[in-house]
Write a protein that holds these residues in place. Structure first.
Motif, mmCIF file in Angstrom:
data_model
loop_
_atom_site.group_PDB
_atom_site.id
_atom_site.type_symbol
_atom_site.label_atom_id
_atom_site.label_comp_id
_atom_site.label_asym_id
_atom_site.label_seq_id
_atom_site.Cartn_x
_atom_site.Cartn_y
_atom_site.Cartn_z
ATOM 1 N N ASP A 105 8.530 17.186 8.570
ATOM 2 C CA ASP A 105 8.395 18.208 7.543
ATOM 3 C C ASP A 105 8.562 19.616 8.090
ATOM 4 O O ASP A 105 9.123 20.499 7.422
ATOM 5 C CB ASP A 105 7.070 18.063 6.782
ATOM 6 C CG ASP A 105 5.839 17.960 7.675
ATOM 7 O OD1 ASP A 105 5.952 18.191 8.901
ATOM 8 O OD2 ASP A 105 4.753 17.648 7.147
ATOM 9 N N LEU A 106 8.117 19.868 9.323
ATOM 10 C CA LEU A 106 8.297 21.194 9.894
ATOM 11 C C LEU A 106 9.762 21.453 10.230
ATOM 12 O O LEU A 106 10.269 22.559 10.020
ATOM 13 C CB LEU A 106 7.424 21.372 11.138
ATOM 14 C CG LEU A 106 7.502 22.745 11.819
ATOM 15 C CD1 LEU A 106 7.211 23.873 10.834
ATOM 16 C CD2 LEU A 106 6.550 22.811 13.016
ATOM 17 N N ALA A 107 10.457 20.460 10.738
ATOM 18 C CA ALA A 107 11.884 20.618 11.041
ATOM 19 C C ALA A 107 12.667 20.940 9.775
ATOM 20 O O ALA A 107 13.510 21.847 9.756
ATOM 21 C CB ALA A 107 12.426 19.345 11.697
ATOM 22 N N GLY A 156 8.975 11.731 17.781
ATOM 23 C CA GLY A 156 9.710 12.939 18.115
ATOM 24 C C GLY A 156 9.981 13.820 16.913
ATOM 25 O O GLY A 156 10.386 14.973 17.062
ATOM 26 N N ALA A 157 9.787 13.279 15.697
ATOM 27 C CA ALA A 157 9.960 14.088 14.491
ATOM 28 C C ALA A 157 8.943 15.218 14.502
ATOM 29 O O ALA A 157 7.758 15.005 14.792
ATOM 30 C CB ALA A 157 9.784 13.222 13.245
ATOM 31 N N LEU A 158 9.395 16.429 14.173
ATOM 32 C CA LEU A 158 8.543 17.612 14.273
ATOM 33 C C LEU A 158 7.740 17.799 12.991
ATOM 34 O O LEU A 158 8.301 18.023 11.918
ATOM 35 C CB LEU A 158 9.404 18.851 14.534
ATOM 36 C CG LEU A 158 8.661 20.151 14.811
ATOM 37 C CD1 LEU A 158 7.833 20.047 16.088
ATOM 38 C CD2 LEU A 158 9.653 21.313 14.904
ATOM 39 N N LEU A 159 6.399 17.703 13.120
ATOM 40 C CA LEU A 159 5.506 17.743 11.964
ATOM 41 C C LEU A 159 4.704 19.038 11.910
ATOM 42 O O LEU A 159 4.421 19.662 12.929
ATOM 43 C CB LEU A 159 4.542 16.559 12.016
ATOM 44 C CG LEU A 159 5.156 15.154 12.088
ATOM 45 C CD1 LEU A 159 4.061 14.113 12.159
ATOM 46 C CD2 LEU A 159 6.082 14.901 10.908
ATOM 47 N N MET A 160 4.302 19.393 10.693
ATOM 48 C CA MET A 160 3.443 20.566 10.508
ATOM 49 C C MET A 160 2.051 20.334 11.076
ATOM 50 O O MET A 160 1.409 21.262 11.562
ATOM 51 C CB MET A 160 3.357 20.905 9.019
ATOM 52 C CG MET A 160 4.659 21.394 8.412
ATOM 53 S SD MET A 160 4.473 21.747 6.638
ATOM 54 C CE MET A 160 6.074 22.449 6.272
ATOM 55 N N GLU A 161 1.587 19.103 11.012
ATOM 56 C CA GLU A 161 0.279 18.721 11.537
ATOM 57 C C GLU A 161 0.465 17.567 12.508
ATOM 58 O O GLU A 161 1.465 16.853 12.444
ATOM 59 C CB GLU A 161 -0.669 18.314 10.407
ATOM 60 C CG GLU A 161 -0.924 19.407 9.371
ATOM 61 C CD GLU A 161 -1.699 20.583 9.936
ATOM 62 O OE1 GLU A 161 -2.404 20.387 10.967
ATOM 63 O OE2 GLU A 161 -1.589 21.693 9.385
ATOM 64 N N PRO A 189 -2.979 12.207 17.672
ATOM 65 C CA PRO A 189 -3.282 13.618 17.367
ATOM 66 C C PRO A 189 -3.010 14.586 18.505
ATOM 67 O O PRO A 189 -3.127 15.803 18.314
ATOM 68 C CB PRO A 189 -4.775 13.583 17.018
ATOM 69 C CG PRO A 189 -5.296 12.310 17.566
ATOM 70 C CD PRO A 189 -4.161 11.341 17.568
ATOM 71 N N ASP A 190 -2.585 14.068 19.665
ATOM 72 C CA ASP A 190 -2.248 14.962 20.770
ATOM 73 C C ASP A 190 -0.838 15.505 20.666
ATOM 74 O O ASP A 190 -0.427 16.339 21.491
ATOM 75 C CB ASP A 190 -2.423 14.230 22.100
ATOM 76 C CG ASP A 190 -1.510 13.008 22.215
ATOM 77 O OD1 ASP A 190 -1.423 12.242 21.235
ATOM 78 O OD2 ASP A 190 -0.891 12.840 23.276
ATOM 79 N N THR A 191 -0.058 15.057 19.680
ATOM 80 C CA THR A 191 1.324 15.526 19.558
ATOM 81 C C THR A 191 1.705 15.758 18.104
ATOM 82 O O THR A 191 1.221 15.062 17.196
ATOM 83 C CB THR A 191 2.311 14.518 20.190
ATOM 84 O OG1 THR A 191 3.646 15.038 20.095
ATOM 85 C CG2 THR A 191 2.256 13.163 19.502
ATOM 86 N N SER A 192 2.576 16.741 17.896
ATOM 87 C CA SER A 192 3.159 17.002 16.577
ATOM 88 C C SER A 192 4.668 16.797 16.596
ATOM 89 O O SER A 192 5.368 17.218 15.675
ATOM 90 C CB SER A 192 2.846 18.439 16.125
ATOM 91 O OG SER A 192 1.466 18.636 15.968
ATOM 92 N N GLY A 193 5.175 16.171 17.658
ATOM 93 C CA GLY A 193 6.610 15.927 17.757
ATOM 94 C C GLY A 193 7.302 16.927 18.656
ATOM 95 O O GLY A 193 6.662 17.696 19.381
#
Length: 558
Positions: free
Chosen positions: A366-368, A321-326, A332-336
């Motif tokens: 990292d995106l969060a 669930g952590a929101l990632l840049m990639e 690979p179907d999810t970025s969080g």
């Protein structure tokens, strides 16, 4: 207010003073109100200062303030003037503060089905079967604490696993991070979740290849299932807080930065303190619905501070669930998940700025983290806000210096690194680990780091957190590829995480964080010197005494 109960210990008093009683009596229980000084001596006392690093003794007045740290021990004190507390060779530190924990959850863990240490899906099923035998047949079976890392099945549990164990009973089991749960089929049905139910905003219903819900629900998708449980009564809430506080002072914590507090608990906590049932010092960060309490500093006491609001940017790394840049390396179907979009964050920042309360913002990916940095920078806010990023786990290396330059506080939990790094390489890949749990890089950049545990996600032990910060190995002394041992920090820096940095992050640096004249007497005492003992022996240390505002709130039994 904490009702005063000074437990006298066996100690040779100074010339002309006799011997202190071994057990409390009426005179001892009322001693703090009689105006006498208390002197702690007979062990190593770390001040948390560069100079002097250690002192021979510390003197505390009846109001719980430090008078000085070098009394004239040769003076012929009388019993009317002073009382001596012997450390008996133990080691005193400024009070250890857990900079991120959930006190209600800590108490609830003690009072409910605790799944901490579950070793496999099979073990989880066995524990559920055992619990089913102890509760009525129509009762909901609920618990928390499982984490699938290292399980031989190499997967999360499922509704099918629970169904096989207890049939059509409602079972709800929270993952240790609090950002995912597994529910039985009966629980899913009762909550109205089936193959046609869409994923809610900020949540995910895990499904099999046919589209059927597996039983794993992430973040906002959990709400309908948790809603099946009856709301705890006020007595339930009181019991949980009381139990959590008892456990925490027994471990050596003098305070907690208490996260995600429901606003209706503010008065309960104040009442517990007034009744002498809340020995911990609390800095509370309320759910956003409690912004009014934080802005007004309502329901505060001499040991409870209400000035902050907790927000959530994303979920947890383990449940993806952590929101990632990639995208996730292993999915690979999810970025969080994004739990708060950038415009919503900016609006919350404006609200906090206008009302004058502190923000504590959960961000793991990292995106969060990047979105918080961008919003803070764009708003022109300064370090005077002392706004905090809770967890700060995965960073784009380019954002590390920005956190320091902007004056954002990194509120981090060392134990997350020694647990998460068992699965983080799979989730992130090796390259993104360069900015993961980057304690030393943040300190080198000039950032303030507050150390916490995130209990009940983790155990909630000051010794485990200190060990993790300075050793950066798991509890068996092992590390692996991607653990970045260069991010371990010095013993002194680790002490600051839980003392002076925690004081700064709660606007209490003039009162707490070091042992020096004029400050409040919050002390943690362990049986050995954490700054010099061999690293493999840190975890063998034992709490000896916990002092809050000059009062011994817990002491090791003889």
């Amino acid at each position: 207010m904490i009702h005063r109960l000074l437990l006298a210990v066996s100690a040779a008093l100074l010339a002309g003073c006799g011997t202190a009683p071994d057990t409390p009596d009426t005179e001892t229980q009322t001693a703090a109100a009689d105006g006498r000084l208390t002197i702690y001596t007979g062990g190593t006392i770390y001040t948390g200062l560069d100079t002097p690093e250690t002192v021979e003794a510390v003197t505390v007045d009846a109001a719980g303030r430090i008078v000085g740290t070098a009394p004239p021990l040769s003076q012929d004190w009388s019993e009317d003037e002073v009382r001596i507390i012997s450390l008996d060779g133990a080691v005193m530190y400024p009070g250890f503060v857990d900079g991120h924990a959930h006190l209600l959850g800590i108490g609830q863990r003690e009072l409910s089905l605790d799944l901490t240490g579950t070793a496999s899906v099979a073990d989880l099923v066995s524990r559920v079967e055992a619990e089913a035998d102890t509760v009525p047949a129509d009762a909901i079976i609920a618990g928390r604490g499982w984490i699938e890392t290292g399980w031989p099945e190499e997967r999360m549990p499922s509704a099918a696993d629970l169904d096989a164990a207890v049939g059509d009973r409602i079972v709800i089991l929270g993952r240790s991070d609090g950002h995912a749960l597994v529910a039985s089929s009966a629980a899913l049905e009762a909550a109205g979740i089936d193959e046609t139910t869409p994923d809610p905003a900020g949540g995910k219903i895990e499904r099999d290849e046919t589209g059927r819900a597996t039983g794993i629900l992430i973040d906002n998708a959990m709400s309908p299932v948790w809603a099946l449980l009856a709301e705890p009564s006020e007595d339930d809430i009181r019991r949980a807080y009381i139990e959590g506080a008892k456990v925490y002072v027994s471990r050596g914590w003098t305070g907690v930065h208490n996260m995600s507090v429901p606003p209706e608990h503010a008065e309960i906590l104040a009442d517990l303190d007034a009744e002498g049932l809340m020995p911990l010092r609390l800095w509370n960060a309320y759910d956003k619905s409690g912004a009014g309490i934080a802005a007004e500093h309502a329901f505060e006491t001499d040991t409870i501070t209400n000035r902050a609001v907790k927000l959530y940017m994303d979920g947890a790394l383990g449940s993806r669930g952590a929101l990632l840049m990639e995208p996730y390396s292993d999915r690979p179907d999810t970025s969080g998940l994004s739990l708060l979009e950038p415009e919503g964050l900016k609006a919350q920042m404006r609200n906090a700025d206008k009302a004058g309360y502190q923000l504590a913002i959960h961000a793991i990916g990292d995106l969060a983290n990047h979105r918080i940095i961008e919003a803070f920078d764009a708003g022109g806010y300064t370090e005077a806000k002392r706004w905090r990023i809770e967890h700060t786990q995965i960073l784009d290396p380019a954002d590390i210096q920005r956190i320091a330059d902007l004056g954002l506080i990194a509120s981090m939990q060392p134990s997350h690194a020694i647990g998460d790094l068992k699965f983080a390489p799979a989730r992130l890949g090796m390259e993104r680990l360069d900015g993961a749990y980057a304690w030393q890089d943040l300190l080198d950049a000039g950032a303030v780091i507050v150390g916490g545990s995130d209990a009940p996600v983790e155990v909630g032990s000051p010794l485990i957190e200190y060990y993790a910060a300075v050793v950066r190995k798991d509890l068996e002394g092992l590390s692996g590829k991607g653990w970045h041992p260069e991010q371990a920090i010095s013993r002194t820096s680790a002490l600051e995480l839980f003392t002076s940095a925690a004081a700064y992050a709660s606007f209490m640096e003039t009162d707490l964080g070091t042992i020096e004249a004029g400050k409040i007497a919050d002390f943690t005492v362990f049986d050995r010197d954490l700054l010099t003992v061999a690293e493999e022996n840190i975890l063998d240390a034992k709490p000896v005494m916990t002092v809050v505002q000059g009062e011994i709130v817990w002491q090791q039994a003889d």
